[in-house]
Design a protein around this motif. Structure first.
Motif, PDB file in Angstrom:
ATOM      1  N   GLN A 109     -14.284 -39.357  59.228  1.00  0.00           N
ATOM      2  CA  GLN A 109     -15.736 -39.494  59.104  1.00  0.00           C
ATOM      3  C   GLN A 109     -16.440 -38.251  59.630  1.00  0.00           C
ATOM      4  O   GLN A 109     -17.383 -37.742  59.011  1.00  0.00           O
ATOM      5  N   LYS A 110     -15.962 -37.737  60.750  1.00  0.00           N
ATOM      6  CA  LYS A 110     -16.525 -36.513  61.330  1.00  0.00           C
ATOM      7  C   LYS A 110     -16.346 -35.327  60.395  1.00  0.00           C
ATOM      8  O   LYS A 110     -17.174 -34.408  60.358  1.00  0.00           O
ATOM      9  N   LEU A 122      -9.980 -36.391  46.965  1.00  0.00           N
ATOM     10  CA  LEU A 122     -10.344 -36.984  48.249  1.00  0.00           C
ATOM     11  C   LEU A 122      -9.118 -37.137  49.144  1.00  0.00           C
ATOM     12  O   LEU A 122      -9.176 -36.849  50.347  1.00  0.00           O
ATOM     13  N   SER A 123      -8.003 -37.545  48.565  1.00  0.00           N
ATOM     14  CA  SER A 123      -6.782 -37.711  49.366  1.00  0.00           C
ATOM     15  C   SER A 123      -6.320 -36.379  49.945  1.00  0.00           C
ATOM     16  O   SER A 123      -5.804 -36.332  51.074  1.00  0.00           O
ATOM     17  N   GLU A 124      -6.511 -35.301  49.209  1.00  0.00           N
ATOM     18  CA  GLU A 124      -6.114 -33.987  49.735  1.00  0.00           C
ATOM     19  C   GLU A 124      -7.022 -33.558  50.884  1.00  0.00           C
ATOM     20  O   GLU A 124      -6.573 -32.869  51.805  1.00  0.00           O
ATOM     21  N   ARG A 125      -8.282 -33.970  50.847  1.00  0.00           N
ATOM     22  CA  ARG A 125      -9.172 -33.718  51.987  1.00  0.00           C
ATOM     23  C   ARG A 125      -8.696 -34.504  53.212  1.00  0.00           C
ATOM     24  O   ARG A 125      -8.674 -33.989  54.334  1.00  0.00           O
ATOM     25  N   VAL A 126      -8.303 -35.749  52.981  1.00  0.00           N
ATOM     26  CA  VAL A 126      -7.798 -36.574  54.076  1.00  0.00           C
ATOM     27  C   VAL A 126      -6.496 -35.991  54.630  1.00  0.00           C
ATOM     28  O   VAL A 126      -6.285 -35.957  55.843  1.00  0.00           O
ATOM     29  N   TYR A 127      -5.643 -35.507  53.716  1.00  0.00           N
ATOM     30  CA  TYR A 127      -4.359 -34.968  54.175  1.00  0.00           C
ATOM     31  C   TYR A 127      -4.546 -33.777  55.121  1.00  0.00           C
ATOM     32  O   TYR A 127      -3.741 -33.565  56.031  1.00  0.00           O
ATOM     33  N   LYS A 128      -5.605 -33.028  54.931  1.00  0.00           N
ATOM     34  CA  LYS A 128      -5.872 -31.919  55.848  1.00  0.00           C
ATOM     35  C   LYS A 128      -6.069 -32.434  57.271  1.00  0.00           C
ATOM     36  O   LYS A 128      -5.714 -31.752  58.246  1.00  0.00           O
TER      37      LYS A 128
END
Length: 411
Positions: free
Chosen positions: A170-171, A300-306
């Motif tokens: 979220q941050k 979006l999943s690749e953003r989360v994976y970071k």
């Protein structure tokens, strides 16, 4: 004695002369094998029919897999054991694979291996199947450096303690469902005021850490809780030992049904495939078709994976997870340009459902190669950190040979 899997096709019958003249050499070679424990036990993640190894270990076949009283689903052969068996086939002279069921997990068993990869049995499963004492013991094993178990504890805890990854994501600007994070226990009156302030008509309350299968959860209409405060009060009493909860509004599609998910799978840090799972129809599961939805969910999943990569470490240094699943929720929404909204719903580690039957390529093959590579990286990390390993003489040479084999395979 550690039970190992070795394919029969890689064994040969030796004469007495063979044994006597080559005993010392054989002892040296066996001692130089990389010993990898693989913790298994999935009964819900079958591989495609007809792809199982001809020597799939009998004790890990899920025989009772149909009907209302089934202990498993989808067939006898499941992905975790299939991967371990394939690892042994890939490098029979360099790897000794120790297949470990959940009930066999112990500190002594894990310490005998150079490294252990946990594909199934964890704190949550131990708690559900064998009680709190066993769950505490398994948690201690994750923390115990001498057990050398992947996933590492801090990363595993980050995944199991949902507020940790939800707040971090979220941050980072990653969309999630609007959430009230309850800490230090549930105060029914206070929570009800917070829910009313949000204007939520219906919502869902669930334990925030180390739970699955919907345990520690309640859902309903806000007005019902207002009219009958004992509903929330009783829930709070039933969960006195739980300190943290997630509270979220119902997230529904325009037709009133629960949102769907596209589950994105990363192997050794690389996005690999995605599978659609319907919010209400358990049989509506298939590889996500190419198109805007797949692309948006992957992005979006690749953003989360970071964010995953910031936490996933081994001996204090970054280590890509062997396997990571990132579930992206999707809701039709005509008010946005694409016609739908996506948001992070969940992050899972190796100890999850891989949906192997819906993978567009041979997942067993890919995951086995990645598991060998990961085993080499993990053991190298232990050696570099100065960790004491059992039977480590010649181990660096074994790692070098495995790297060479991985290189020739294009890994």
């Amino acid at each position: 004695m550690v039970a190992k899997f070795a394919p029969r096709s890689n064994r040969r019958v030796r004469t007495t002369k063979d044994v006597s003249s080559k005993a010392h050499a054989f002892k040296q070679i066996a001692g130089q094998k990389l010993r990898v424990g693989v913790i298994v036990g999935k009964t819900f993640d079958p591989i495609p029919q007809g792809t199982q190894d001809r020597e799939f270990p009998k004790r890990f076949k899920v025989m009772n897999n149909t009907g209302p009283g089934a202990s498993g689903w989808g067939g006898m052969f499941h992905i975790d054991v299939a991967v371990a068996v394939k690892m042994a086939r890939l490098h029979p002279n360099l790897l000794a694979i120790d297949l470990i069921s959940g009930k066999e997990v112990s500190a002594a068993r894990l310490r005998r291996n150079h490294v252990n990869i946990n594909l199934f049995y964890d704190v949550v499963i131990a708690g559900y199947e064998e009680g709190r004492s066993r769950a505490r013991y398994i948690k201690d094993l994750f923390r115990n450096d001498e057990c050398r178990m992947w996933p590492s504890f801090d990363y595993y805890d980050w995944v199991c303690t949902k507020p940790r990854y939800m707040k971090q994501c979220q941050k980072a600007g990653i969309p999630i469902i609007d959430t009230i994070f309850v800490e230090n226990g549930l105060d029914p009156a206070k929570l009800l005021r917070q829910i009313q302030a949000k204007g939520w008509d219906k919502c869902f309350i669930k334990s925030a850490a180390y739970v699955c299968f919907g345990n520690g959860a309640i859902h309903g209409k806000t007005q019902d809780w207002i009219d009958n405060p004992s509903l929330l009060q009783n829930f709070a009493k039933e969960n006195l030992g739980v300190s943290s909860f997630l509270v979220q509004p119902y997230t529904l599609k325009p037709n009133g049904k629960v949102f769907d998910e596209v589950r994105n799978f990363f192997i050794d840090g690389q996005w690999s495939y995605s599978v659609y799972t319907d919010g209400t129809d358990d049989d509506a599961v298939y590889e996500q078709p190419a198109g805007r939805v797949k692309d948006a969910c992957r992005a979006l999943s690749e953003r989360v994976y970071k964010e995953v990569a910031k936490v996933s470490k081994w001996e204090g240094k970054p280590m890509a997870p062997l396997f990571c699943r990132i579930d992206v929720g999707i809701v039709p929404d005509r008010s946005v340009g694409k016609g739908f909204r996506v948001f992070l719903n969940e992050v899972e580690c190796e100890i999850s459902t891989w949906l192997a039957r819906y993978c567009p390529f041979n997942l067993c093959e890919a995951a086995a190669h990645a598991s060998v590579k990961k085993s080499v990286e993990l053991v190298q990390g232990l050696l570099d950190a100065g960790r004491h390993l059992p039977a480590s003489r010649g181990l660096r040479g074994t790692l070098a040979e495995l790297r060479q084999g991985l290189g020739s395979a294009g890994m």
